[in-house]
Design an enzyme around this catalytic site. Structure first.
Site, PDB file in Angstrom:
ATOM      1  N   GLU A  85      -3.019  -6.403  13.693  1.00 15.57           N
ATOM      2  CA  GLU A  85      -4.295  -6.023  13.093  1.00 15.57           C
ATOM      3  C   GLU A  85      -5.217  -5.443  14.165  1.00 15.57           C
ATOM      4  OE1 GLU A  85      -4.255  -5.916  10.062  1.00 15.57           O
ATOM      5  OE2 GLU A  85      -3.633  -7.748   9.047  1.00 15.57           O
ATOM      6  N   ASP A 132       8.361  -7.828  10.662  1.00 17.50           N
ATOM      7  CA  ASP A 132       7.496  -8.990  10.419  1.00 17.50           C
ATOM      8  C   ASP A 132       7.947  -9.794   9.206  1.00 17.50           C
ATOM      9  OD1 ASP A 132       6.810  -7.023   8.599  1.00 17.50           O
ATOM     10  OD2 ASP A 132       4.829  -6.666   9.430  1.00 17.50           O
ATOM     11  N   ASN A 149      -6.168  -0.192   7.479  1.00 23.66           N
ATOM     12  CA  ASN A 149      -7.026  -0.463   8.644  1.00 23.66           C
ATOM     13  C   ASN A 149      -6.374  -0.019   9.956  1.00 23.66           C
ATOM     14  OD1 ASN A 149      -5.010  -2.341   8.974  1.00 23.66           O
ATOM     15  ND2 ASN A 149      -6.332  -4.144   8.991  1.00 23.66           N
ATOM     16  N   HIS A 179      -3.317  -0.880  11.014  1.00 22.53           N
ATOM     17  CA  HIS A 179      -2.368  -1.813  11.633  1.00 22.53           C
ATOM     18  C   HIS A 179      -0.944  -1.250  11.598  1.00 22.53           C
ATOM     19  CE1 HIS A 179      -1.442  -4.370   7.721  1.00 22.53           C
ATOM     20  NE2 HIS A 179      -0.699  -3.281   7.772  1.00 22.53           N
TER      21      HIS A 179
HETATM   22  P1  PGA Z   1       2.319  -0.358   2.389  1.00 23.24           P
HETATM   23  O1  PGA Z   1       1.948  -1.208   3.666  1.00 23.24           O
HETATM   24  O2  PGA Z   1       3.543   0.409   2.731  1.00 23.24           O
HETATM   25  O3  PGA Z   1       2.589  -1.372   1.304  1.00 23.24           O
HETATM   26  O4  PGA Z   1       1.149   0.525   2.095  1.00 23.24           O
HETATM   27  C1  PGA Z   1       1.997  -0.572   4.900  1.00 23.24           C
HETATM   28  C2  PGA Z   1       1.557  -1.525   5.992  1.00 23.24           C
HETATM   29  O5  PGA Z   1       0.732  -2.413   5.730  1.00 23.24           O
HETATM   30  O6  PGA Z   1       2.049  -1.373   7.121  1.00 23.24           O
END
Ligand code: PGA
Length: 249
Positions: A147, A71, A140, A142
């Site tokens: 999301e 992404d 959450n 995702h």
């Molecule tokens: P993070 O993000 O590694 O910064 O915790 C993970 C994600 O949002 O997929």
């Protein structure tokens, strides 16, 4: 209880990173032309550090590897320090012998983002599909920027970030207001087509999401839980991220 995912619980972040790096390195040694799906965020940083060490000390060779990132924020220039382009080059690509022509990251400045998404899917197909996909997980649930509520068959597209994700990612920006509200993200359907998937998580704030992912019913409300329908997923979590699981290994 659903037990389709292979679960590895390790002591801490360092061990999680090392374990993930050894899986990536094994796949590259088996297939010099590996198509590798990559993630950004705090979670895979240690993995990239370990892969850089393996490149320097053990001559792990990235020259034939193709990469596809999950992404990118919409609207950020590749040289913006908060962009995932910047993250990938400054934390990984600049320190290994990956051929820049083999690096693919969604273009957050594409003139026509929807057309770009179609093109990104085409490029993944043309490369023969993703052999190994690295994933983090949002608090959450995702995966990439899919999301809660994202469709199981979704493809690369422009997405809205959830309020939770904006709050979680604000730590990388000066102000929460600066966090982009939209991104380009591979879809869940895109990710599910990877031949092998490794999902990493560390820390207490991932414990709920990991419990739902590993032990809950697969649901679009917890996108990572849909990975239970994939045949080859390894989940590597540290003790804190595993703390709400009833099954530990
Ligand atoms: P993070 O993000 O590694 O910064 O915790 C993970 C994600 O949002 O997929």
């Amino acid at each position: 209880m659903v037990e389709t995912l292979k679960l590895i619980v390790v002591e801490d972040y360092k061990e999680m990173s090392r374990k993930a790096a050894s899986i990536v390195a094994d796949e590259i040694r088996k297939n010099k032309k590996l198509v590798l799906g990559l993630a950004t965020g705090g979670t895979p940083l240690g993995l990239y550090g370990e892969l850089i060490r393996m490149h320097k000390e053990e001559k792990l060779d990235f020259s034939g590897v193709k990469t596809f990132n999950l992404d990118e924020y919409l609207g950020l220039d590749p040289d913006n320090e908060q962009s995932y382009h910047y993250f990938m080059f400054h934390n990984f690509f600049n320190y290994v012998n990956v051929d820049r022509r083999n690096v693919h990251i969604p273009d957050g400045k594409a003139k026509d983002p929807n057309a770009f998404c179609v093109e990104y899917e085409r490029m993944i197909k043309e490369a023969g599909g993703i052999d190994l996909q690295i994933l983090g997980i949002g608090s959450n649930g995702h995966i990439a920027f899919n999301e809660p509520g994202s469709k199981a068959d979704s493809r690369t597209r422009v997405v809205d970030l959830s309020e939770q994700t904006i709050r979680d990612n604000a730590r990388f920006f000066k102000d929460e207001k600066e966090v982009p509200r939209k991104a380009i993200s591979m879809g869940i359907g895109t990710i599910m087509e990877a031949k092998k998937i490794v999902l990493l998580a560390s820390g207490k704030n991932k414990a709920d999401a990991i419990a739902k992912t590993v032990e809950g019913m697969p649901t679009e409300e917890v996108p990572a839980s849909l990975l239970q329908r994939h045949r080859d997923v390894t989940v590597i979590v540290d003790k804190e991220a595993a703390s709400k699981l009833t099954r530990r290994q």
